[in-house]
Write a protein that holds these residues in place. Structure first.
Motif, PDB file in Angstrom:
ATOM      1  N   THR A  60       0.831  -1.205   0.000  1.00 18.97           N
ATOM      2  CA  THR A  60       0.000   0.000   0.000  1.00 18.97           C
ATOM      3  C   THR A  60       0.867   1.258   0.000  1.00 18.97           C
ATOM      4  N   LEU A  61       1.910   1.261   0.819  1.00 18.05           N
ATOM      5  CA  LEU A  61       2.822   2.401   0.858  1.00 18.05           C
ATOM      6  C   LEU A  61       3.560   2.582  -0.466  1.00 18.05           C
ATOM      7  N   LEU A  62       3.936   1.468  -1.093  1.00 15.92           N
ATOM      8  CA  LEU A  62       4.607   1.551  -2.383  1.00 15.92           C
ATOM      9  C   LEU A  62       3.690   2.133  -3.453  1.00 15.92           C
ATOM     10  N   ARG A  63       2.449   1.670  -3.483  1.00 12.05           N
ATOM     11  CA  ARG A  63       1.522   2.174  -4.496  1.00 12.05           C
ATOM     12  C   ARG A  63       1.265   3.667  -4.305  1.00 12.05           C
ATOM     13  N   GLU A  64       1.164   4.088  -3.046  1.00 11.63           N
ATOM     14  CA  GLU A  64       1.001   5.514  -2.794  1.00 11.63           C
ATOM     15  C   GLU A  64       2.252   6.283  -3.226  1.00 11.63           C
ATOM     16  N   ARG A  65       3.425   5.712  -2.945  1.00 12.49           N
ATOM     17  CA  ARG A  65       4.655   6.405  -3.294  1.00 12.49           C
ATOM     18  C   ARG A  65       4.798   6.541  -4.813  1.00 12.49           C
ATOM     19  N   ILE A  66       4.355   5.541  -5.553  1.00 14.82           N
ATOM     20  CA  ILE A  66       4.396   5.627  -7.015  1.00 14.82           C
ATOM     21  C   ILE A  66       3.582   6.822  -7.490  1.00 14.82           C
ATOM     22  N   LEU A  67       2.394   7.002  -6.916  1.00 19.42           N
ATOM     23  CA  LEU A  67       1.566   8.150  -7.291  1.00 19.42           C
ATOM     24  C   LEU A  67       2.271   9.463  -6.971  1.00 19.42           C
ATOM     25  N   LEU A  68       2.922   9.508  -5.813  1.00 18.20           N
ATOM     26  CA  LEU A  68       3.610  10.732  -5.405  1.00 18.20           C
ATOM     27  C   LEU A  68       4.832  11.015  -6.280  1.00 18.20           C
ATOM     28  N   GLN A  69       5.557   9.959  -6.642  1.00 19.14           N
ATOM     29  CA  GLN A  69       6.709  10.162  -7.532  1.00 19.14           C
ATOM     30  C   GLN A  69       6.243  10.644  -8.900  1.00 19.14           C
ATOM     31  N   GLU A  70       5.155  10.067  -9.388  1.00 24.74           N
ATOM     32  CA  GLU A  70       4.620  10.513 -10.671  1.00 24.74           C
ATOM     33  C   GLU A  70       4.204  11.977 -10.609  1.00 24.74           C
ATOM     34  N   GLU A 294     -13.600  13.094   6.263  1.00 21.44           N
ATOM     35  CA  GLU A 294     -12.200  13.320   5.912  1.00 21.44           C
ATOM     36  C   GLU A 294     -11.333  12.137   6.313  1.00 21.44           C
ATOM     37  N   ALA A 295     -11.654  11.515   7.445  1.00 23.55           N
ATOM     38  CA  ALA A 295     -10.866  10.381   7.925  1.00 23.55           C
ATOM     39  C   ALA A 295     -10.873   9.224   6.925  1.00 23.55           C
ATOM     40  N   LEU A 296     -11.966   9.097   6.174  1.00 21.91           N
ATOM     41  CA  LEU A 296     -12.104   7.994   5.227  1.00 21.91           C
ATOM     42  C   LEU A 296     -11.832   8.400   3.780  1.00 21.91           C
ATOM     43  N   THR A 297     -11.559   9.688   3.545  1.00 19.05           N
ATOM     44  CA  THR A 297     -11.342  10.145   2.176  1.00 19.05           C
ATOM     45  C   THR A 297      -9.992  10.843   2.050  1.00 19.05           C
ATOM     46  N   THR A 298      -9.953  12.142   2.259  1.00 23.50           N
ATOM     47  CA  THR A 298      -8.742  12.908   1.983  1.00 23.50           C
ATOM     48  C   THR A 298      -7.590  12.606   2.937  1.00 23.50           C
ATOM     49  N   TRP A 299      -7.862  12.048   4.103  1.00 28.93           N
ATOM     50  CA  TRP A 299      -6.769  11.667   5.005  1.00 28.93           C
ATOM     51  C   TRP A 299      -6.029  10.443   4.465  1.00 28.93           C
ATOM     52  N   ARG A 300      -6.708   9.669   3.657  1.00 31.79           N
ATOM     53  CA  ARG A 300      -6.136   8.491   2.998  1.00 31.79           C
ATOM     54  C   ARG A 300      -5.492   7.518   3.989  1.00 31.79           C
ATOM     55  N   PRO A 301      -6.271   6.888   4.839  1.00 31.79           N
ATOM     56  CA  PRO A 301      -5.671   5.934   5.780  1.00 31.79           C
ATOM     57  C   PRO A 301      -5.014   4.785   5.032  1.00 31.79           C
ATOM     58  N   HIS A 302      -3.895   4.331   5.565  1.00 29.28           N
ATOM     59  CA  HIS A 302      -3.238   3.155   4.999  1.00 29.28           C
ATOM     60  C   HIS A 302      -3.852   1.869   5.541  1.00 29.28           C
ATOM     61  N   LEU A 303      -4.418   1.946   6.737  1.00 30.75           N
ATOM     62  CA  LEU A 303      -5.047   0.770   7.339  1.00 30.75           C
ATOM     63  C   LEU A 303      -6.311   1.197   8.070  1.00 30.75           C
ATOM     64  N   VAL A 304      -7.385   0.453   7.849  1.00 27.44           N
ATOM     65  CA  VAL A 304      -8.646   0.648   8.562  1.00 27.44           C
ATOM     66  C   VAL A 304      -8.898  -0.607   9.385  1.00 27.44           C
ATOM     67  N   GLY A 338      -8.030   9.228  -7.114  1.00 27.36           N
ATOM     68  CA  GLY A 338      -7.191   8.117  -7.540  1.00 27.36           C
ATOM     69  C   GLY A 338      -6.328   7.532  -6.446  1.00 27.36           C
ATOM     70  N   GLY A 339      -6.730   7.676  -5.189  1.00 28.59           N
ATOM     71  CA  GLY A 339      -5.951   7.135  -4.083  1.00 28.59           C
ATOM     72  C   GLY A 339      -5.930   5.624  -4.079  1.00 28.59           C
ATOM     73  N   VAL A 340      -4.997   5.048  -3.336  1.00 27.06           N
ATOM     74  CA  VAL A 340      -4.885   3.594  -3.249  1.00 27.06           C
ATOM     75  C   VAL A 340      -5.779   3.086  -2.130  1.00 27.06           C
ATOM     76  N   GLY A 341      -6.165   1.830  -2.214  1.00 29.45           N
ATOM     77  CA  GLY A 341      -7.032   1.255  -1.201  1.00 29.45           C
ATOM     78  C   GLY A 341      -6.298   0.964   0.086  1.00 29.45           C
ATOM     79  N   ALA A 342      -6.960   1.227   1.210  1.00 31.31           N
ATOM     80  CA  ALA A 342      -6.382   0.937   2.518  1.00 31.31           C
ATOM     81  C   ALA A 342      -6.450  -0.557   2.808  1.00 31.31           C
ATOM     82  N   VAL A 343      -5.555  -1.024   3.661  1.00 33.36           N
ATOM     83  CA  VAL A 343      -5.636  -2.386   4.178  1.00 33.36           C
ATOM     84  C   VAL A 343      -6.802  -2.439   5.167  1.00 33.36           C
ATOM     85  N   TYR A 344      -7.692  -3.410   5.004  1.00 36.13           N
ATOM     86  CA  TYR A 344      -8.822  -3.576   5.920  1.00 36.13           C
ATOM     87  C   TYR A 344      -8.530  -4.755   6.845  1.00 36.13           C
TER      88      TYR A 344
END
Length: 463
Positions: A60-70, A294-304, A338-344
């Motif tokens: 999950t962190l890698l996929r987010e980082r790819i978006l940030l690098q792009e 916001e906690a479930l959207t723009t905060w973009r949790p990595h784990l719920v 286009g955020g990545v999905g959190a770990v549930y």
């Protein structure tokens, strides 16, 4: 683990070329999920489940980082079109792309349950390595790379800080923040038979929830930090150096790694009233959400993490607060930006609501539905749908959604004592159509939505 012929204990289906579309139906695969009866028995002493949780968070962190690098590459081109993309941002993007692709080969239960790994002369897993050792070695390399990238001060880093991913402490120290959303709502349900007042029940429940969250955070800290310090000398492994940087010191380690650390940001969301409480990980309020949405959207949790308790109260709060689509989108990755999905991670009640149907919560008679106004008896819950985060191999695309036979439901706290009742319920039309996965205390159902893969990893049975 032991099961009857009417229960499903391992459900494995892999469809590599069928990409997940979270908005295609009411039931969509979670990006990554672990569904358990107990944290203390299902994950803590379960090496396969621990490895899978670590893998899921790192991916999950890698996929987010790819978006940030792009984003950083695009920003550098826009800022200076004549010079082209920033070399460090581009190099960092190539590194995380390689690491992500390397991690995508772990597509089977054996990758997490098996112990041995094929390693090269440097002690790192080779391209064909399998087993938990290979997964953990890949995670070590990925975390090292992510930490190195957190030292980057290019446009990518600025974009990352804007998103709340990196926190500046001072010029020599910054942290890679992992955002954890803890939902204890099921455990907050009042017990009508209790001799304690509602106020005392709530006070006790919140104190217990805080202790459980501390246990979770300790586990995550161990998973994300335990191997980093021991692997600094291997910073030249696959994954590069995060786009260039300082030369190794006299001991062979990268000086930046000593200034980087992973930090857990966590806040507690009660779905009953939408309140956010107990933020930990920073004194900077800007790094935490201010509203439930916001906690479930723009905060973009990595784990719920959805705690256990009264399943009916949990589902009632999900319904009355309109949280179903918010949680689904956060976990499946269907966000507008286009955020990545959190770990549930769903424990007990949290596992039940992750399934296709909630009626399994009525099978034992443990949970009291009378706490929900207007739905006080079990019959009121027979047609109640859950998130549907896992689908069966027979209905991968939701084609049979109307019949409900494509989704997977969950029955936690399974033991031999429940074999007869499970068979009776499954044979007698109990409001559950489709497959049922029965989870013993030591079990964890592991889910990779991108691969349409789910399997049960079992640890040692508790004494």
């Amino acid at each position: 683990s032991t099961s009857t012929t009417t229960t499903t204990t391992t459900l494995t289906h892999d469809s590599k070329n069928n990409k997940n579309n979270p908005s295609s139906s009411s039931s969509s695969w979670a990006s990554h999920a672990l569904l358990i009866s107990s944290l203390s028995d299902g994950i803590l002493p379960n090496p396969a489940a621990r490895s899978f949780l670590r893998y899921s968070l790192v991916d999950t962190l890698l996929r987010e980082r790819i978006l940030l690098q792009e984003e950083g590459v695009r920003s550098s081109v826009e800022f200076s079109p004549c010079n082209g993309p920033d070399i460090d941002s581009l190099g960092g993007l190539e590194d995380v792309d390689r690491l992500r692709e390397r991690g995508r080969r772990f597509v089977a239960k054996e990758d997490f349950v098996g112990v041995d790994a094929d390693t090269d002369d440097d002690g790192h897993d080779d391209d064909d390595g399998r087993g938990r050792g290979s997964v953990d070695s890949w995670a070590d390399d990925a975390l090292r790379n992510l930490l190195l990238l957190s030292d980057d001060t290019t446009a990518t880093e600025k974009a990352t800080r804007t998103r709340g991913n990196i926190e500046d402490k001072d010029d020599d120290d910054a942290m890679l923040n992992v955002r954890i959303l803890y939902i204890p709502t099921a455990s907050y349900a009042l017990n009508p038979q209790s001799s304690n007042t509602p106020g005392k029940q709530r006070q006790r429940a919140r104190a217990d929830g805080k202790k459980r969250r501390t246990q979770l955070l300790k586990l995550l800290e161990d998973l994300l930090s335990s191997n980093h310090d021991n692997n600094e000398n291997n910073s030249g492994s696959d994954g590069g150096d995060g786009g260039g940087g300082e030369s190794p010191d006299e001991n062979g380690s990268d000086p930046r790694l000593r200034r980087r650390r992973i930090n857990l940001l966590s806040t507690t969301l009660d779905l009953d009233d939408g309140s956010l409480k107990q933020p930990v990980g920073s004194t900077n309020a800007a790094l935490f959400p201010t509203t439930d949405s916001e906690a479930l959207t723009t905060w973009r949790p990595h784990l719920v993490y959805v705690e256990g308790g009264n399943t009916f109260w949990l589902q009632h709060c999900i319904d009355k607060g309109g949280y179903s689509s918010l949680i689904k989108n956060a976990v499946c990755g269907a966000t507008e930006d286009g955020g990545v999905g959190a770990v549930y991670v769903g424990k007990s009640a949290g596992a039940i609501v992750a399934g296709r149907w909630m009626a399994t919560a009525t099978w034992k008679g443990w949970d009291d539905p009378s706490v929900v106004p207007g739905k006080e008896v079990y019959e009121d819950w027979m047609e109640c749908e859950g998130f549907g985060f896992v689908r069966s191999g027979d209905d991968d695309d939701g084609a049979n959604e109307e019949e409900g036979d494509g989704g997977v439901s969950f029955f936690p706290h399974m033991s031999d004592d429940w074999n007869d009742i499970v068979k009776e319920k499954r044979d007698g039309g109990s409001g559950v159509r489709g497959d049922v996965v029965c989870l013993r205390e030591e079990d964890a159902c592991c889910v990779i939505g991108e691969r349409k893969l789910s399997f049960v990893a079992s640890g040692q049975s508790p004494i």
